[in-house]
Design a protein around this motif. Structure first.
Motif, PDB file in Angstrom:
ATOM      1  N   ALA A  98       0.816  -1.216   0.000  1.00  0.00           N
ATOM      2  CA  ALA A  98       0.000   0.000   0.000  1.00  0.00           C
ATOM      3  C   ALA A  98       0.848   1.263   0.000  1.00  0.00           C
ATOM      4  CB  ALA A  98      -0.946  -0.005   1.197  1.00  0.00           C
ATOM      5  N   GLN A  99       2.089   1.175   0.437  1.00  0.00           N
ATOM      6  CA  GLN A  99       2.907   2.391   0.492  1.00  0.00           C
ATOM      7  C   GLN A  99       4.227   2.234  -0.248  1.00  0.00           C
ATOM      8  OE1 GLN A  99       4.007   3.268   4.508  1.00  0.00           O
ATOM      9  NE2 GLN A  99       3.752   1.185   5.180  1.00  0.00           N
ATOM     10  N   VAL A 100       4.270   1.257  -1.146  1.00  0.00           N
ATOM     11  CA  VAL A 100       5.539   0.980  -1.815  1.00  0.00           C
ATOM     12  C   VAL A 100       6.043   2.181  -2.626  1.00  0.00           C
ATOM     13  CG1 VAL A 100       4.479  -0.168  -3.819  1.00  0.00           C
ATOM     14  CG2 VAL A 100       6.811  -0.729  -3.161  1.00  0.00           C
ATOM     15  N   GLN A 101       5.125   2.919  -3.264  1.00  0.00           N
ATOM     16  CA  GLN A 101       5.569   4.050  -4.091  1.00  0.00           C
ATOM     17  C   GLN A 101       6.213   5.131  -3.240  1.00  0.00           C
ATOM     18  OE1 GLN A 101       3.157   5.219  -7.566  1.00  0.00           O
ATOM     19  NE2 GLN A 101       1.540   4.050  -6.598  1.00  0.00           N
ATOM     20  N   PHE A 127       5.231   1.198 -11.006  1.00  0.00           N
ATOM     21  CA  PHE A 127       4.184   0.603 -10.180  1.00  0.00           C
ATOM     22  C   PHE A 127       2.975   0.239 -11.035  1.00  0.00           C
ATOM     23  CE2 PHE A 127       0.415   0.842  -7.466  1.00  0.00           C
ATOM     24  CZ  PHE A 127       0.771  -0.033  -6.451  1.00  0.00           C
ATOM     25  N   SER A 128       2.575   1.178 -11.898  1.00  0.00           N
ATOM     26  CA  SER A 128       1.369   0.937 -12.706  1.00  0.00           C
ATOM     27  C   SER A 128       1.582  -0.221 -13.680  1.00  0.00           C
ATOM     28  CB  SER A 128       0.964   2.209 -13.457  1.00  0.00           C
ATOM     29  OG  SER A 128       1.909   2.491 -14.466  1.00  0.00           O
ATOM     30  N   LYS A 129       2.838  -0.477 -14.068  1.00  0.00           N
ATOM     31  CA  LYS A 129       3.115  -1.589 -14.986  1.00  0.00           C
ATOM     32  C   LYS A 129       3.408  -2.883 -14.231  1.00  0.00           C
ATOM     33  CE  LYS A 129       2.790   0.945 -18.689  1.00  0.00           C
ATOM     34  NZ  LYS A 129       1.711   0.787 -19.655  1.00  0.00           N
ATOM     35  N   GLY A 130       3.298  -2.811 -12.918  1.00  0.00           N
ATOM     36  CA  GLY A 130       3.478  -4.025 -12.123  1.00  0.00           C
ATOM     37  C   GLY A 130       4.928  -4.444 -11.921  1.00  0.00           C
ATOM     38  N   LEU A 131       5.875  -3.568 -12.259  1.00  0.00           N
ATOM     39  CA  LEU A 131       7.288  -3.944 -12.096  1.00  0.00           C
ATOM     40  C   LEU A 131       7.761  -3.781 -10.660  1.00  0.00           C
ATOM     41  CD1 LEU A 131       8.907  -2.566 -15.373  1.00  0.00           C
ATOM     42  CD2 LEU A 131       8.505  -4.941 -14.741  1.00  0.00           C
ATOM     43  N   ILE A 132       7.123  -2.891  -9.909  1.00  0.00           N
ATOM     44  CA  ILE A 132       7.424  -2.842  -8.478  1.00  0.00           C
ATOM     45  C   ILE A 132       6.130  -2.968  -7.683  1.00  0.00           C
ATOM     46  CG2 ILE A 132       9.675  -1.690  -8.329  1.00  0.00           C
ATOM     47  CD1 ILE A 132       8.299   0.967  -8.230  1.00  0.00           C
ATOM     48  N   ARG A 133       6.053  -4.022  -6.925  1.00  0.00           N
ATOM     49  CA  ARG A 133       4.918  -4.260  -6.039  1.00  0.00           C
ATOM     50  C   ARG A 133       5.398  -4.183  -4.592  1.00  0.00           C
ATOM     51  NH1 ARG A 133       1.859  -2.676  -8.532  1.00  0.00           N
ATOM     52  NH2 ARG A 133       0.228  -3.557  -9.824  1.00  0.00           N
TER      53      ARG A 133
END
Ligand SMILES: [Zn+2]
Length: 339
Positions: A98-101, A127-133
């Protein structure tokens, strides 16, 4: 940040159907005495998110339930803690999706791990492309994956991968600041670096060990202790280290080599000096002194360069001793190079 909101039977306000509204924070819930099952007055002004104005207490049946602040994060299950402002609750989980960004933006910032190319826009894109979750995913980014994204070309993708690689060599003070532990700014991170040999020395640390450090209070001690006693955080730290992050601790070495000649003294720097103000302040701190931003009664010395400003007048009014840059250097009496 964990923000409570109210869900209620749909109601039409100004032509729009509304069925939820923000409750801002737990202080607000307590102040307005909002309970589950209450009948409430909801207001919506312009495009502003609707909010609960008040509770109609006459309509209570006695079956309403109190709302309690969260004990764990609803997303990752880590413990939660009140943030700097003291009203909002924040999850302490380093790897919380929830706070990764927010966490990565801070981690990559200049005073932290200093990873150029991991600013707000790119973090959002990754994040939006799912490369960092998860937090640790930044160490698993591959050039091929970046090249498929709209904002990346050969060179920019290569630059980001190299910046991440380069950032892996860091200091404990920077790394601790980068972790975004509640109440731990750059200065506190440096103090921890001086007092703990390495990151492992902080694992499972108890608050009383941190309170022993001069200038560290209970709030920060609790926060640091909670962070390093969270099993999820310790797992994430182990993963980061296994990705090749190499943390040295020059601040600790200075303590052990008895060079803390400015211990316990507070300095303020003003005017143009032979070195940049930041460098001079770092020099003071490396020798155990404290570099403050403004003159007060607790200032011991004002270091004065050319064209000093209002700080000099204030120091003179308070009777604070002023010294030149050369005199500061004499005080340190270093046998080696200063910078
Ligand atoms: Zn969480």
């Amino acid at each position: 940040m964990i923000t409570p909101f109210a869900v209620f039977e749909p109601v039409r306000i100004g032509g729009v159907t509304v069925s939820r509204s923000t409750l801002h924070n737990w202080d607000e819930i307590e102040r307005k005495d909002i309970r589950i099952g209450d009948t409430v007055i909801v207001e919506r002004a312009g495009d502003v998110i609707p909010h609960v104005v008040a509770v109609i207490k006459d309509k209570r049946t006695g079956r309403e339930k109190h709302v309690h602040p969260p004990v764990t994060c609803p997303v990752c299950g880590s413990a939660v803690e009140k943030d700097e402002g003291g009203v909002a609750f924040r999850c302490i989980g380093l790897n919380c999706t929830a706070q990764v960004q927010e966490r990565i933006r801070h981690y990559a910032s200049r005073a932290a791990m200093d990873i150029a190319g991991l600013g707000e826009k790119n973090v959002e894109l990754l994040f939006s492309k799912g490369l960092i979750r998860h937090f640790e995913d930044i160490y698993r980014l591959k050039k091929e994956d970046l090249l498929e994204l709209p904002r990346f070309a050969q060179k920019s993708a290569q630059n980001l991968i190299e910046a991440i690689e380069k950032s892996k060599t860091t200091t404990l003070a920077r790394f601790l600041y980068a972790l975004g532990i509640i109440h731990v700014g750059e200065y506190a991170a440096r103090l921890l670096g001086r007092n703990f040999r390495d990151i492992e020395a902080l694992y499972h640390v108890q608050p009383d060990r941190i309170v022993m450090i001069k200038q560290m209070g209970e709030k920060i001690a609790d926060s640091v202790s909670r962070f390093f006693n969270d099993p999820g955080n310790l797992r994430t730290l182990a993963t980061i280290k296994s990705e090749g992050v190499n943390i040295s601790n020059p601040d600790y070495e200075i303590v052990s080599s008895e060079k803390r000649t400015l211990e316990g003294m507070t300095f303020v720097v003003t005017g143009t000096l032979p070195r940049s103000r930041k460098e001079v302040e770092e020099l003071i701190e490396r020798r155990g002194g404290h570099a403050a931003g403004s003159v007060s009664k607790s200032t011991n010395y004002l270091v004065v360069g050319d064209d000093p400003g209002s700080k000099l007048r204030k120091a003179q009014a308070l009777g604070i001793k002023t010294i030149s840059y050369d005199e500061l250097v004499d005080m340190i009496k270093s046998e080696g190079r200063l910078f």
